[in-house]
Design an enzyme around this catalytic site. Structure first.
Site, mmCIF file in Angstrom:
data_model
loop_
_atom_site.group_PDB
_atom_site.id
_atom_site.type_symbol
_atom_site.label_atom_id
_atom_site.label_comp_id
_atom_site.label_asym_id
_atom_site.label_seq_id
_atom_site.Cartn_x
_atom_site.Cartn_y
_atom_site.Cartn_z
ATOM 1 N N SER A 39 5.568 7.854 -0.716
ATOM 2 C CA SER A 39 7.563 7.622 -0.106
ATOM 3 C C SER A 39 8.005 9.055 -1.302
ATOM 4 O O SER A 39 7.945 10.384 -1.046
ATOM 5 C CB SER A 39 8.229 6.281 -0.629
ATOM 6 O OG SER A 39 9.350 6.685 -0.326
ATOM 7 N N HIS A 156 12.517 3.857 5.649
ATOM 8 C CA HIS A 156 11.299 4.274 6.870
ATOM 9 C C HIS A 156 11.609 3.485 7.677
ATOM 10 O O HIS A 156 10.653 3.083 8.778
ATOM 11 C CB HIS A 156 9.831 3.789 5.828
ATOM 12 C CG HIS A 156 10.084 4.391 4.600
ATOM 13 N ND1 HIS A 156 9.804 6.228 4.488
ATOM 14 C CD2 HIS A 156 9.481 4.234 2.779
ATOM 15 C CE1 HIS A 156 9.512 6.304 3.001
ATOM 16 N NE2 HIS A 156 9.625 5.470 2.830
#
Length: 269
Positions: A39, A156
Site C-alpha cells: 500500500s 483500495h
C-alpha cells in the site's frame, strides 16, 4: 520507518548482513535485486529504488493520505480482515452483502476484496452495512475469522475515487525516474517498466485491490532447486514477513527484519 507499512527488498544469497544497530550493510543494499511495498509502503520501495526523491514522495504521501481521509468521511465505510476455509467464496459473499445493502436502500453499494494477503486470507472493504452483514453471516460463507480493521474508510475500492485527482496532480509535478532495481506494483503484481507507468499505477493503486499475495509469487518464482534470495523487511512490525511465511516458506527462511527506528533511537541515547 515512519511510512506505515514496510517495504521488502530481496538480495542474492551470499550478500553480507550487518546486524549491529539493525542496519543493513552497504553490500546488501548495493546487491538488492527487487523491492516491493505494501500500500503506502510502495512509495518507500520506489524511493529506495531511486525512482522518487524522498521529499517529493513524502509530499505525495501527505496529499494521498489527506485526500483518502476526506473520501472516507463521505461514506460510512471500513475494512474487514477475513480468514476463510478452502470452500470460502469471497466474491459471492461480497455480492450477497451488496444485495443486502440494496435492500436497505443504499444505492451502488461497495463491497469487494481490497487486499489479497496470503492463501485463505483477504481484506474486504466497502460500506459498513455490508461488512456487518458478512460478520453476522460468517459461518454461511465459510469464514473462520473476521475482524474489523482500525481504519477510517474502504481503502483500495472505488469509494476512494475522490482521492484520485489530487494524487494524480501531485505525481504529474514530481520527477519520476526509472527504478534502479525491479519494483513490483500492488496493482498487478508485476514490475514497473518506466516513469509514466509508475505515475499511472500509483494513482490506480488508490482504487484497486492490493495484490500482495500475487506479488510474492512474482518476486519469488524460481526453478525447482534454485536458491532463494535474502529478504529484508524494513520498517515497524513484521507483518510482511508473516505473510511471506504463509505464501512461500522456503523464501521466508532467508527473511530478516530491519527496524528503521533502531538507528534513530541509538543516535538519541
Amino acid at each position: 520507518g515512519r511510512w506505515g507499512r514496510g517495504a521488502l527488498g530481496a538480495v542474492p544469497r551470499g550478500s553480507r548482513l550487518m546486524f549491529g544497530l539493525g542496519s543493513v550493510s552497504v553490500q546488501v543494499v548495493e546487491s538488492c535485486v527487487a523491492a516491493a511495498g505494501y500500500s503506502v509502503g510502495e512509495f518507500a520501495a520506489l524511493v529506495f529504488a531511486g525512482a522518487l526523491g524522498f521529499a517529493e514522495a513524502l509530499y505525495a504521501v501527505k496529499v494521498r493520505a489527506e485526500a483518502m481521509q476526506k473520501a472516507s468521511e463521505a461514506v460510512p465505510s471500513g475494512m474487514l480482515s477475513v480468514i476463510g476455509r478452502r470452500e470460502a467464496n469471497y466474491k459471492f459473499a461480497c455480492l450477497e452483502a451488496r444485495k443486502h445493502c440494496e435492500s436497505l436502500g443504499i444505492e451502488n453499494p461497495v463491497c469487494q476484496i481490497s487486499n489479497y494477503l496470503f492463501p485463505d486470507s483477504r481484506v474486504i472493504a466497502g460500506h459498513l452495512q455490508a461488512l456487518e452483514f458478512l460478520q453476522e453471516n460468517a459461518r454461511k460463507y465459510y469464514f473462520t475469522r473476521t475482524k474489523m480493521l482500525p481504519v477510517s474508510g474502504a481503502f483500495h475500492t472505488r469509494l476512494m475515487e475522490p482521492a484520485v485527482e489530487p494524487l494524480a496532480e501531485v505525481l504529474k509535478s514530481i520527477e519520476i525516474q526509472k527504478p534502479l532495481v525491479c519494483v513490483y506494483s500492488n496493482v498487478d503484481g508485476k514490475k514497473y517498466m518506466h516513469s509514466k507507468h509508475i505515475q499511472k499505477l500509483l494513482v490506480k493503486q488508490v482504487v484497486s485491490p492490493v495484490l500482495w499475495e500475487q506479488t510474492m509469487h512474482s518476486v519469488y518464482e524460481r526453478k525447482q532447486g534454485a536458491e532463494f534470495p535474502y529478504t529484508y523487511e524494513v520498517g515497524p512490525g513484521k507483518q510482511l514477513g508473516a505473510i511471506l511465511k504463509k505464501c512461500n516458506l522456503k523464501a521466508w527462511k532467508q527473511y530478516n527484519h530491519v527496524d528503521a527506528l533502531e538507528d534513530e533511537e541509538a543516535a538519541e541515547t
